[in-house]
Design an enzyme around this catalytic site. Structure first.
Site, PDB file in Angstrom:
ATOM      1  N   ASP A 276      35.628  39.658  37.873  1.00 34.89           N
ATOM      2  CA  ASP A 276      34.583  40.100  38.796  1.00 34.89           C
ATOM      3  C   ASP A 276      34.245  41.561  38.523  1.00 34.89           C
ATOM      4  O   ASP A 276      35.140  42.381  38.315  1.00 34.89           O
ATOM      5  CB  ASP A 276      35.065  39.994  40.249  1.00 34.89           C
ATOM      6  CG  ASP A 276      35.336  38.565  40.684  1.00 34.89           C
ATOM      7  OD1 ASP A 276      34.665  37.645  40.191  1.00 34.89           O
ATOM      8  OD2 ASP A 276      36.228  38.368  41.528  1.00 34.89           O
TER       9      ASP A 276
ATOM     10  N   ARG B  79      42.497  29.091  39.520  1.00 33.32           N
ATOM     11  CA  ARG B  79      41.723  29.310  38.307  1.00 33.32           C
ATOM     12  C   ARG B  79      42.584  29.941  37.216  1.00 33.32           C
ATOM     13  O   ARG B  79      43.481  30.718  37.483  1.00 33.32           O
ATOM     14  CB  ARG B  79      40.476  30.143  38.590  1.00 33.32           C
ATOM     15  CG  ARG B  79      40.623  31.585  39.020  1.00 33.32           C
ATOM     16  CD  ARG B  79      41.008  31.806  40.478  1.00 33.32           C
ATOM     17  NE  ARG B  79      40.141  31.238  41.483  1.00 33.32           N
ATOM     18  CZ  ARG B  79      39.106  31.880  42.013  1.00 33.32           C
ATOM     19  NH1 ARG B  79      38.834  33.117  41.683  1.00 33.32           N
ATOM     20  NH2 ARG B  79      38.368  31.312  42.915  1.00 33.32           N
TER      21      ARG B  79
ATOM     22  N   ARG C  72      37.931  28.228  32.403  1.00 33.65           N
ATOM     23  CA  ARG C  72      37.738  28.284  33.849  1.00 33.65           C
ATOM     24  C   ARG C  72      36.976  27.055  34.296  1.00 33.65           C
ATOM     25  O   ARG C  72      35.917  26.731  33.773  1.00 33.65           O
ATOM     26  CB  ARG C  72      36.941  29.541  34.214  1.00 33.65           C
ATOM     27  CG  ARG C  72      36.413  29.602  35.628  1.00 33.65           C
ATOM     28  CD  ARG C  72      37.488  30.030  36.602  1.00 33.65           C
ATOM     29  NE  ARG C  72      37.000  30.112  37.974  1.00 33.65           N
ATOM     30  CZ  ARG C  72      36.536  31.211  38.545  1.00 33.65           C
ATOM     31  NH1 ARG C  72      36.473  32.331  37.869  1.00 33.65           N
ATOM     32  NH2 ARG C  72      36.132  31.192  39.810  1.00 33.65           N
TER      33      ARG C  72
HETATM   34  C1  X6L Z   1      38.488  34.928  55.738  1.00 35.71           C
HETATM   35  C2  X6L Z   1      37.635  34.173  54.978  1.00 35.71           C
HETATM   36  C3  X6L Z   1      39.304  35.827  55.108  1.00 35.71           C
HETATM   37  C4  X6L Z   1      37.607  34.315  53.601  1.00 35.71           C
HETATM   38  C5  X6L Z   1      39.289  35.969  53.729  1.00 35.71           C
HETATM   39  C6  X6L Z   1      39.063  36.361  50.859  1.00 35.71           C
HETATM   40  C7  X6L Z   1      37.744  34.437  50.712  1.00 35.71           C
HETATM   41  C8  X6L Z   1      39.065  36.442  49.481  1.00 35.71           C
HETATM   42  C9  X6L Z   1      37.739  34.518  49.336  1.00 35.71           C
HETATM   43  C10 X6L Z   1      38.420  35.208  52.969  1.00 35.71           C
HETATM   44  C11 X6L Z   1      38.410  35.346  51.507  1.00 35.71           C
HETATM   45  C12 X6L Z   1      38.405  35.510  48.706  1.00 35.71           C
HETATM   46  C13 X6L Z   1      41.916  35.632  44.623  1.00 35.71           C
HETATM   47  C14 X6L Z   1      42.517  35.255  45.826  1.00 35.71           C
HETATM   48  C15 X6L Z   1      40.610  34.301  45.637  1.00 35.71           C
HETATM   49  C16 X6L Z   1      42.620  36.550  43.796  1.00 35.71           C
HETATM   50  C17 X6L Z   1      44.362  36.575  45.460  1.00 35.71           C
HETATM   51  C18 X6L Z   1      38.417  35.626  47.226  1.00 35.71           C
HETATM   52  C19 X6L Z   1      37.979  34.502  46.334  1.00 35.71           C
HETATM   53  N1  X6L Z   1      40.716  35.028  44.527  1.00 35.71           N
HETATM   54  N2  X6L Z   1      43.728  35.695  46.247  1.00 35.71           N
HETATM   55  N3  X6L Z   1      41.673  34.397  46.457  1.00 35.71           N
HETATM   56  N4  X6L Z   1      43.825  36.984  44.273  1.00 35.71           N
HETATM   57  N5  X6L Z   1      45.551  37.041  45.842  1.00 35.71           N
HETATM   58  O1  X6L Z   1      42.176  36.953  42.722  1.00 35.71           O
HETATM   59  O2  X6L Z   1      38.804  36.638  46.674  1.00 35.71           O
HETATM   60  S1  X6L Z   1      39.274  33.321  46.080  1.00 35.71           S
HETATM   61 MG    MG Z   2      37.286  36.846  42.439  1.00 36.73          MG
HETATM   62 MG    MG Z   3      34.678  35.519  40.445  1.00 37.99          MG
END
Ligand code: X6L
Ligand code: MG
Ligand code: MG
Length: 162
Positions: A97, A92, A83
């Site tokens: 988590d 990644r 990672r």
């Molecule tokens: C507005 C601002 C709306 C931020 C949503 C949602 C930010 C999720 C970070 C958000 C916001 C995250 C994964 C991902 C990430 C994953 C999928 C996060 C951290 N990790 N998308 N995006 N799966 N589908 O594991 O979860 S980055």
């Molecule tokens: Mg995550």
């Molecule tokens: Mg994480």
């Protein structure tokens, strides 16, 4: 024995291979019992959307370890699977988590449980509720952006070596 749920995700390289290795490393840990594995879902990226689709899943574990020790093990597995933290919320090889740890609430510098934004994330809730539909306090979200990718009828099938 503590009861915990982990969210796993990958969107770089051999996504299935990364998830399998992460689960295998959890299973091989002497203080962790893998008690359940969800199906795999292919999910549209959220947060930072200009990146490849993820494979996401949830794993249930039983352990005598405290939550912060479990966090250290998750980070060690991320390190072993290469990672890299290049773009915040970016692609990644593997992400682990901690979602839940018993019914406990905790808030430290390093770790907040339950995972702060899990209630809004279909890629977390859909596999979590598949694994344990009895969990209280969670609404099954619309499955937009989350599609079943591979089901697993047993733990064995998932960790079996080719
Ligand atoms: C507005 C601002 C709306 C931020 C949503 C949602 C930010 C999720 C970070 C958000 C916001 C995250 C994964 C991902 C990430 C994953 C999928 C996060 C951290 N990790 N998308 N995006 N799966 N589908 O594991 O979860 S980055
Ligand atoms: Mg995550
Ligand atoms: Mg994480």
């Amino acid at each position: 024995m503590n009861d915990s749920y982990l969210s796993l995700g990958s969107n770089m390289g051999d996504r299935l291979g990364m998830l399998k290795q992460a689960v295998r490393l959890l299973m091989e840990h002497h203080a962790i019992e893998v008690a359940g594995i969800s199906s795999l879902y292919e999910t549209e990226p959220v947060g930072f959307t200009e990146q490849p689709p993820f494979l996401n899943m949830v794993v249930r574990i039983k352990t005598d370890l405290p939550a912060l020790t479990l966090l250290g093990i998750c980070q060690e597995i991320e390190r072993r699977l290469d990672r890299k933290r290049i773009i915040h919320w970016g692609p990644r090889t593997i992400d682990l988590d901690i979602l839940l740890y018993n019914q406990e609430n905790m808030e430290t510098e390093q770790l907040v449980i339950p995972h702060p934004r899990m209630h809004e994330r279909a890629f977390v809730l859909i596999p979590l509720l598949e694994l344990n539909p009895e969990l209280k306090g969670f609404e099954k979200p619309k499955d937009q952006g989350v599609r079943l990718w591979k089901t697993y009828d047993s733990l064995d099938a998932f960790v079996r070596k080719n």
